[in-house]
Design an enzyme around this catalytic site. Structure first.
Site, short mmCIF file in Angstrom:
data_model
loop_
_atom_site.label_atom_id
_atom_site.label_comp_id
_atom_site.label_asym_id
_atom_site.label_seq_id
_atom_site.Cartn_x
_atom_site.Cartn_y
_atom_site.Cartn_z
CG HIS A 1 -1.99 0.91 1.22
ND1 HIS A 1 -1.87 2.15 1.53
CD2 HIS A 1 -3.30 0.91 0.63
CE1 HIS A 1 -3.17 2.86 1.04
NE2 HIS A 1 -3.95 2.15 0.87
CG ASP B 1 -8.56 -4.04 -3.20
OD1 ASP B 1 -9.61 -3.70 -2.91
OD2 ASP B 1 -8.00 -3.29 -3.91
N1 CMC Z 1 4.00 -7.81 -4.36
C1 CMC Z 1 5.41 -8.00 -4.45
N2 CMC Z 1 6.30 -6.80 -4.23
C2 CMC Z 1 5.48 -5.48 -3.95
C3 CMC Z 1 4.24 -5.21 -3.95
C4 CMC Z 1 3.58 -6.38 -4.10
N3 CMC Z 1 2.02 -6.35 -4.15
N4 CMC Z 1 3.91 -4.21 -3.55
C5 CMC Z 1 5.08 -3.43 -3.48
N5 CMC Z 1 6.09 -4.09 -4.04
C6 CMC Z 1 7.68 -4.00 -4.18
C7 CMC Z 1 7.82 -3.33 -5.26
O1 CMC Z 1 8.39 -4.24 -6.21
C8 CMC Z 1 9.03 -2.44 -4.92
O2 CMC Z 1 10.20 -3.19 -4.52
P1 CMC Z 1 11.56 -2.96 -5.12
O3 CMC Z 1 11.87 -1.81 -4.24
O4 CMC Z 1 12.48 -4.03 -4.92
O5 CMC Z 1 11.56 -2.19 -6.36
C9 CMC Z 1 8.63 -2.05 -3.38
O6 CMC Z 1 7.89 -2.86 -3.02
C10 CMC Z 1 8.03 -0.71 -3.26
O7 CMC Z 1 7.23 -0.65 -4.45
P2 CMC Z 1 6.39 0.70 -4.88
O8 CMC Z 1 5.52 0.44 -6.03
O9 CMC Z 1 7.24 1.87 -4.94
O10 CMC Z 1 5.31 0.96 -3.50
P3 CMC Z 1 4.05 1.50 -3.35
O11 CMC Z 1 4.05 1.86 -1.86
O12 CMC Z 1 4.23 2.88 -4.28
O13 CMC Z 1 3.11 0.56 -3.77
C11 CMC Z 1 0.97 -0.25 -4.29
C12 CMC Z 1 1.81 0.61 -3.64
C13 CMC Z 1 -0.38 -0.38 -4.08
C14 CMC Z 1 1.15 0.41 -6.01
C15 CMC Z 1 1.93 -1.62 -4.58
O14 CMC Z 1 2.05 -2.11 -3.24
C16 CMC Z 1 1.07 -2.71 -5.47
O15 CMC Z 1 1.24 -2.56 -6.64
N6 CMC Z 1 0.44 -3.56 -4.83
C17 CMC Z 1 -0.50 -4.45 -5.74
C18 CMC Z 1 -1.76 -3.75 -6.12
C19 CMC Z 1 -2.82 -3.94 -5.05
O16 CMC Z 1 -2.95 -4.67 -4.05
N7 CMC Z 1 -3.40 -2.58 -4.93
C20 CMC Z 1 -4.52 -2.23 -3.94
C21 CMC Z 1 -4.09 -1.12 -2.98
S1 CMC Z 1 -5.59 -1.27 -1.84
C22 CMC Z 1 -6.85 -0.69 -2.34
C23 CMC Z 1 -6.62 0.81 -2.47
O17 CMC Z 1 -6.78 1.59 -1.50
O18 CMC Z 1 -6.56 1.21 -3.58
#
Ligand code: CMC
Length: 379
Positions: free
Chosen positions: A262, A315
């Site tokens: 998240h 989710d």
């Molecule tokens: N699975 C595996 N690795 C992950 C995931 C995941 N679900 N989420 C983040 N990471 C890793 C990512 O690969 C990155 O690794 P590295 O630093 O080695 O490149 C690191 O964590 C940071 O990722 P980021 O995208 O910079 O982190 P963020 O805080 O911007 O990500 C997110 C937030 C929601 C976009 C991401 O966690 C994600 O894509 N999750 C899967 C989609 C999901 O479940 N979304 C629903 C969010 S909750 C509903 C809502 O409120 O919208």
């Protein structure tokens, strides 16, 4: 080629652009507050209608306030026949594409569409809140070759939505589970779609337009689309024994696991608890424990990720609840929209009440001083 010596805050992370009194996401400890009340307290004790009143009006209603507010919502559920026709024409589109088009078309039936005064936005916002479930259900029935079902004003918002989808009045436990699901999804700080709705509202555009912006933004798989991805993953895994190898494959290919991580939470998303419990109870009731077992195993195998702040989000469990309720996967985001639309209304009201045009800067990294070459001289 950088021409401006400015620090970028990509994705606007850690940028505070406005203040709010509606919701507070405390990411490091995994808490969510709606106007001072803990989400757990509201999910366990309040109805969706009470929480919508709390959020839109600013306080928990007394009995007569709730009766009046709820009655207005119940009386506002129907949608014009012309909108049903629009839905029919585009019935083969994704439910979220149909929803945003139908909400947009509702604006044509408001005489004061451009009135952005507080009372006008609240009145129209309550009406859209009441109409969105009718649109989602009508579209699903029309695309399934069935006639839309008229809203039943004797049923709560959540129960009526399930009734209009399937034609069956849900039992009390099922209606209450959907009620809880709508409560926990209602608002969530400066999430991408509410922010997008605020940007539109900040130009003094109308509430219908701002909500269409929110719905369009919610559709993405990194935001509202993750629940659909989670259930696809569970179906791909198929059996509890396949969980480990499936996750190893994902890790090797550096693919994200839907339902984890998240932008704000570094601890478990507090909303997940209610849907995990709902999923467990539903699995028991339906005598279909497989999906709960598969997802529990995925959660267990993902525990090491928590050290990096990648924890389970709302989710992850929402998808299995909807699946066990017999709702098709491509409707999962629409259910999120049913819950989040009143949240957009709350944030649009706040934005309009103390408006400032949202207009950030973007650094130009492109070329400079190129000489224009007439088209017949270009290679
Ligand atoms: N699975 C595996 N690795 C992950 C995931 C995941 N679900 N989420 C983040 N990471 C890793 C990512 O690969 C990155 O690794 P590295 O630093 O080695 O490149 C690191 O964590 C940071 O990722 P980021 O995208 O910079 O982190 P963020 O805080 O911007 O990500 C997110 C937030 C929601 C976009 C991401 O966690 C994600 O894509 N999750 C899967 C989609 C999901 O479940 N979304 C629903 C969010 S909750 C509903 C809502 O409120 O919208």
């Amino acid at each position: 080629m950088v021409h401006q010596d400015v620090e970028l805050k990509r994705g606007l992370r850690d940028v505070y652009f406005e203040s709010t009194e509606s919701s507070f996401v405390i990411g490091d400890v995994g808490r969510l507050i709606y106007r001072g009340y803990d989400i757990h307290d509201l999910a366990e004790n309040a109805s969706f209608e009470e929480v919508v009143h709390l959020m839109m009006v600013g306080h928990l209603p007394n009995k007569s306030e709730l009766e009046q507010f709820d009655n207005t919502l119940r009386q506002s559920r129907s949608i014009p026949n012309e909108v049903i026709q629009v839905i029919d024409h585009i019935k083969n589109g994704h439910p979220m594409d149909v929803l945003r088009t139908a909400v947009s078309s509702l604006a044509a039936f408001e005489s004061d569409v451009d009135d952005t005064a507080h009372d006008a936005t609240l009145r129209k916002g309550m009406k859209i809140t009441a109409q969105v479930p009718t649109i989602v259900a009508a579209h699903h029935r029309i695309r399934s070759g069935l006639s839309p079902i008229d809203p039943d004003t004797s049923l709560s918002h959540a129960a009526n939505f399930l009734y209009m989808l399937s034609g069956d009045k849900p039992d009390q436990d099922t209606a209450r589970l959907m009620d809880k699901d709508l409560i926990v999804h209602l608002d969530h700080g400066s999430n991408a779609s509410s922010f997008a709705a605020r940007v539109t509202a900040s130009t003094l555009a109308d509430v219908h337009g701002a909500i269409v912006t929110g719905i369009s933004t919610l559709k993405g798989p990194l935001h509202g689309g993750a629940a659909e991805g989670v259930m696809k993953m569970a179906l791909d895994i198929g059996e509890v024994d396949n969980v480990q190898s499936y996750l190893e494959g994902k890790r090797e290919r550096k693919e994200r696991i839907m339902g984890f991580g998240h932008a704000v939470y570094r601890a478990e998303d507090p909303r997940a608890r209610h849907l995990r419990e709902g999923s467990r109870l539903l699995a028991e009731k339906k005598g279909d424990p497989k999906w709960f077992q598969i997802l529990s195993k995925v959660e267990e195998h993902m525990r090491p990720y928590a050290e990096r702040g990648i924890c389970v989000n709302v989710d992850f469990w929402a998808g299995s609840v909807y699946y066990l309720l017999g709702i098709p996967e491509d409707l999962f985001i629409s259910i999120f929209a049913v819950a989040r639309v009143p949240g957009y209304v709350v944030q649009i009201l706040e934005q309009q009440d103390k408006n400032m045009l949202i207009r950030p800067q973007i650094r130009y990294d492109g070329p400079m001083d190129l000489k224009f070459i007439p088209i017949d001289q270009r290679s």
